[in-house]
Design a protein around this motif. Structure first.
Motif, short mmCIF file in Angstrom:
data_model
loop_
_atom_site.label_atom_id
_atom_site.label_comp_id
_atom_site.label_asym_id
_atom_site.label_seq_id
_atom_site.Cartn_x
_atom_site.Cartn_y
_atom_site.Cartn_z
N TYR A 1 37.13 185.43 -18.32
CA TYR A 1 37.39 184.64 -19.53
C TYR A 1 36.05 184.48 -20.27
N ASP A 2 36.01 184.92 -21.51
CA ASP A 2 34.79 184.78 -22.30
C ASP A 2 34.78 183.39 -22.94
N LEU A 3 34.13 182.45 -22.27
CA LEU A 3 34.14 181.06 -22.75
C LEU A 3 33.36 180.91 -24.05
N SER A 4 32.29 181.67 -24.21
CA SER A 4 31.51 181.58 -25.46
C SER A 4 32.33 182.08 -26.64
N ALA A 5 33.11 183.14 -26.42
CA ALA A 5 33.96 183.65 -27.51
C ALA A 5 35.04 182.63 -27.87
N GLU A 6 35.56 181.91 -26.87
CA GLU A 6 36.56 180.87 -27.16
C GLU A 6 35.95 179.77 -28.03
N ASP A 7 34.74 179.35 -27.69
CA ASP A 7 34.08 178.33 -28.51
C ASP A 7 33.82 178.85 -29.92
N GLY A 8 33.44 180.12 -30.01
CA GLY A 8 33.19 180.70 -31.33
C GLY A 8 34.44 180.71 -32.19
N ASP B 1 34.66 178.82 -35.75
CA ASP B 1 34.77 179.64 -36.95
C ASP B 1 35.84 179.08 -37.90
N GLY B 2 35.44 178.80 -39.12
CA GLY B 2 36.35 178.27 -40.12
C GLY B 2 36.62 176.78 -40.00
N ASN B 3 36.00 176.12 -39.02
CA ASN B 3 36.20 174.68 -38.83
C ASN B 3 35.04 173.95 -39.50
N PRO B 4 35.28 173.18 -40.57
CA PRO B 4 34.16 172.50 -41.25
C PRO B 4 33.53 171.39 -40.42
N LEU B 5 34.27 170.85 -39.45
CA LEU B 5 33.74 169.76 -38.62
C LEU B 5 34.01 170.04 -37.15
N PRO B 6 33.35 171.04 -36.58
CA PRO B 6 33.57 171.32 -35.15
C PRO B 6 32.97 170.22 -34.29
N SER B 7 33.55 170.02 -33.13
CA SER B 7 33.08 168.96 -32.24
C SER B 7 31.78 169.37 -31.57
N HIS B 8 31.04 168.37 -31.12
CA HIS B 8 29.80 168.63 -30.40
C HIS B 8 30.08 169.37 -29.09
N THR B 9 31.22 169.11 -28.47
CA THR B 9 31.59 169.80 -27.24
C THR B 9 31.77 171.28 -27.49
N GLN B 10 32.47 171.64 -28.55
CA GLN B 10 32.69 173.05 -28.86
C GLN B 10 31.38 173.77 -29.16
N GLN B 11 30.45 173.09 -29.77
CA GLN B 11 29.21 173.73 -30.18
C GLN B 11 28.18 173.83 -29.06
N ASN B 12 28.07 172.80 -28.25
CA ASN B 12 26.90 172.69 -27.38
C ASN B 12 27.18 172.51 -25.89
N GLU B 13 28.37 172.11 -25.49
CA GLU B 13 28.58 171.79 -24.08
C GLU B 13 28.27 172.97 -23.17
#
Length: 300
Positions: free
Chosen positions: A171-178, A182-194
């Motif tokens: 499972y490519d976890l980094s690709a899932e976060d990407g 992508d296209g989300n104007p307000l991504p969560s801190h978890t999605q970006q950095n966890e």
């Protein structure tokens, strides 16, 4: 007969074409052209309205209306056109915004500045304001920009409902976060950095043989194991009635292509770093805690 009567009779003669005292007594309605010939003062007949701009004795009101009125209306634009109450409110709002901006800039400056008396005394307050939204990352500038793409991947060993053991794909976890960013104007801190920070934490606290260095190394393994359980559960990797027994991480690193004008050449082949299999204790699946298995170096 006074001057006014003479003027009135003359006006009547001019208007009705009759002379003398036998002229009919017709009500006279003066117009603006007549009024302009009358001086202000006692000679002005009572009960007659002066034209606009001649209500005052000396004509000052007319000057105010004709000269200052339009000019004042044009000058009052923007905040000046507001009432005093709203002007005061606008001033207070601007002052609050200015103070907030200055405070933010000051706290961020203290965060990136070398250690000093203020940061030693108020470092906790500075960190509370900066993290996580305003964190500063100098990897973009010094000593060199990041020139690699690192993708964190995960797979699991699962016991199915019928007792069989199978290994899932990667499972490519980094690709899932990407994809979530992508296209989300307000991504969560978890999605970006966890995931990214958890992997950086692991790499910084392990040697080249993936052995933990100190207690922080063991803590980083526990953290990654917890993330693995959450992500596998989200992807329903175990299937109906299945149980995740072990997990394995790996990283896939590829070089960023240099610009054409640089003349530099780099390999486009990915480089993998595989970690050992980590068992997943039952209590980790339940509440994210761990019974001490991770303290055995992370090997299966």
């Amino acid at each position: 007969m006074d001057a006014y009567d003479t003027g009135s009779n003359a006006s009547r003669e001019g208007r009705h074409g009759q002379e003398g005292p036998d002229a009919p007594d017709v009500a006279y309605a003066p117009d603006a052209s007549d009024a302009l010939n009358w001086p202000d003062g006692p000679n002005m007949p009572n009960g007659l309205d002066r034209p606009n701009g001649q209500d005052g004795q000396d004509g000052s009101d007319a000057a105010d209306v004709s000269e200052s009125g339009p000019a004042t209306a044009e000058a009052r634009t923007g905040v000046a056109a507001l009432s005093p109450r709203y002007q005061a409110g606008a001033v207070v709002a601007l002052a609050v915004v200015a103070v907030a901006v200055c405070a933010h800039i000051g706290l961020v400056f203290l965060h990136v500045a070398p250690s000093n008396t203020l940061t030693k005394q108020h470092g906790a307050a500075v960190d509370e304001w900066v993290y996580p939204e305003f964190e500063q990352n100098w990897k973009l500038f010094a000593p060199n920009p990041l020139q690699q793409n690192i993708s964190v991947q995960l797979r699991a060993e699962v016991t199915t409902a019928d007792g069989a053991i199978r290994t899932t794909g990667w499972y490519d976890l980094s690709a899932e976060d990407g994809r979530n960013i992508d296209g989300n104007p307000l991504p969560s801190h978890t999605q970006q950095n966890e995931l990214r920070r958890a992997w950086d934490f692991f790499v910084a606290t392990h040697d080249s043989d993936n052995r933990p260095v100190g207690l922080r190394g063991t803590l980083s393994e526990t953290y990654l194991r917890r993330i693995a359980v959450l992500r596998l559960d989200r992807n329903e990797a175990a299937g109906p009635g299945g149980v995740v027994e072990r997990v394995q991480y790996r990283s896939r690193t590829t070089s960023v292509a240099p610009p054409r004008w640089s003349g530099e050449t780099v390999s486009d082949r990915p480089v993998y770093r595989e970690l050992p299999w980590w068992p997943v204790p039952g209590d980790t699946e339940d509440d994210g805690t761990d019974d001490g298995t991770a303290k055995e170096g992370g090997a299966a």
